[in-house]
Design an enzyme around this catalytic site. Structure first.
Site, PDB file in Angstrom:
ATOM      1  N   TYR A  75       0.829  -1.199   0.000  1.00  0.00           N
ATOM      2  CA  TYR A  75       0.000   0.000   0.000  1.00  0.00           C
ATOM      3  C   TYR A  75       0.868   1.255   0.000  1.00  0.00           C
ATOM      4  O   TYR A  75       1.414   1.669   1.021  1.00  0.00           O
ATOM      5  CB  TYR A  75      -0.934   0.028   1.205  1.00  0.00           C
ATOM      6  CG  TYR A  75      -1.870  -1.153   1.301  1.00  0.00           C
ATOM      7  CD1 TYR A  75      -2.207  -1.924   0.182  1.00  0.00           C
ATOM      8  CD2 TYR A  75      -2.424  -1.524   2.525  1.00  0.00           C
ATOM      9  CE1 TYR A  75      -3.057  -3.004   0.279  1.00  0.00           C
ATOM     10  CE2 TYR A  75      -3.294  -2.602   2.626  1.00  0.00           C
ATOM     11  CZ  TYR A  75      -3.601  -3.344   1.511  1.00  0.00           C
ATOM     12  OH  TYR A  75      -4.446  -4.421   1.611  1.00  0.00           O
ATOM     13  N   HIS A 159       0.055 -12.259   1.580  1.00  0.00           N
ATOM     14  CA  HIS A 159      -0.670 -11.308   0.745  1.00  0.00           C
ATOM     15  C   HIS A 159      -0.729 -11.771  -0.708  1.00  0.00           C
ATOM     16  O   HIS A 159       0.288 -11.822  -1.399  1.00  0.00           O
ATOM     17  CB  HIS A 159       0.020  -9.942   0.818  1.00  0.00           C
ATOM     18  CG  HIS A 159      -0.835  -8.799   0.380  1.00  0.00           C
ATOM     19  ND1 HIS A 159      -0.348  -7.506   0.272  1.00  0.00           N
ATOM     20  CD2 HIS A 159      -2.147  -8.735   0.036  1.00  0.00           C
ATOM     21  CE1 HIS A 159      -1.330  -6.701  -0.112  1.00  0.00           C
ATOM     22  NE2 HIS A 159      -2.424  -7.437  -0.283  1.00  0.00           N
TER      23      HIS A 159
END
Length: 347
Positions: A75, A159
């Protein structure tokens, strides 16, 4: 989440630690609030967010009683972790839970430019490198701790291991177990936009929780087939991300996005019909969408991807407001929600 008083400035007063409801992540001992703040938007997802606005969003989440914060190196190339850490380091470490992710290492890059090709309006200071090796997992978490300025991670998630399944199961996952036993992380799991591999993690490993993004919403419920029952049968937890299907359930208008692309016409029409029903009972569609996942007992929390203080306050207010049973009945009667899908009980 309980309603809160306001101080003389009109700002929500900080709730006492013991007044914030929490739900356990499996048997890990880690407990999270029903509403969590997802950290992608405050890192400039799709459009810039400045430091001041990001900090105000995190503070607003805290004021609203949110004590679960989710982030990842992906992110904003570490921007999300740094921004969350800067604010959370001013709070009592025992009061909040933070999750971050492994699978992408950040390597320095001097080519300049923007990271918009990967969805983030930040300078391209690093490149993401997939790495689900044991060494990569440990290095990733150590670097995340540095960016966050913390000494431990409450929940570590693999992830998006979609194309790296075997390495994730045979190298990355065992390393997460070791890190959990060492106390560097409190709970472990995986976060993905699909259900099949997440279900495999629930069945074939000792994860505490999984984060399922976009696959258990008012619009679609593939997680109900195997993932959610598997979690419930094993005493494990599911966190729901992407509850607004990347925007379509927030504001179903022409040009709205679904799965990060333009929403197909049939889905837009369906969302518009849903909105007509929910608003007839005074419930914004996004409010019904936030409540919906809690109909299943395996769901521990939903994430709001707020990018401003106003958006996070809106999400908290909506989750505090009950949804009449008639809303779910009308959605079922209009064939917009399958009758076998569980819905939240009226409060």
């Amino acid at each position: 989440m309980a309603a809160e008083a306001s101080d003389a400035t009109g700002r929500a007063a900080h709730p006492p630690a013991d007044a914030v409801p929490r739900r356990a992540l499996g048997r890990s001992g880690v407990e999270i609030t029903p509403l969590g703040l997802g950290g992608a938007a405050i890192a400039g997802l799709y459009s810039p967010v400045d430091e001041e606005s990001a900090a105000a969003t995190i503070e607003a989440a805290w004021d609203a009683g949110i004590r679960y914060f989710d982030t990842a190196p992906h992110y904003g190339l570490g921007v999300s972790e740094r921004r969350l850490g800067a604010v959370l380091r001013t709070k009592s470490r025992t009061q909040y839970v933070i999750s971050t992710k492994v699978g992408r290492l950040l390597e320095p890059y001097e080519g300049g430019g923007s990271d918009m090709a990967n969805g983030f309006a930040v300078p391209a200071t690093h490149r993401r490198v997939w790495n689900f090796s044991a060494d990569g997992v440990r290095r990733s978490l150590e670097e995340s701790l540095t960016r966050l300025g913390l000494d431990r991670i409450d929940l570590a998630l693999l992830h998006d291991p979609d194309d790296h399944g075997e390495q994730a199961f045979h190298e990355a996952y065992p390393e997460l177990e070791r890190l959990r036993s060492e106390g560097m992380v409190g709970a472990i799991g995986a976060g993905m936009n699909q259900t099949a591999m997440l279900t495999r993690f629930l069945i074939d490993s000792d994860v505490d929780a999984v984060l399922c993004a976009g696959r258990y919403t008012l619009l679609e419920q593939p997680a109900l087939a195997e993932l959610l029952p598997s979690a419930a049968d094993r005493g494990k937890s599911v966190i729901i991300g992407g509850v607004l299907n990347s925007g379509l359930l927030a504001n179903p208008t022409p040009g709205a996005t679904y799965n990060y692309s333009a929403a197909p016409g049939e889905l837009l029409e369906r969302a518009l019909r849903m909105r007509e029903i929910t608003e007839a009972y005074g419930v914004p569609l996004r409010g019904a969408a936030l409540h919906f996942p809690f109909g299943h007992p395996a769901v521990a929390s939903v994430l709001t991807g707020a990018r401003s203080a106003a958006e996070v306050r809106d999400a908290a207010t909506l989750l505090n407001a009950p949804v009449p049973t008639d809303v779910w009945d009308r959605l079922r009667g209009a064939a917009l929600l399958p009758r076998h899908v569980p819905v939240p009980e009226a409060r």
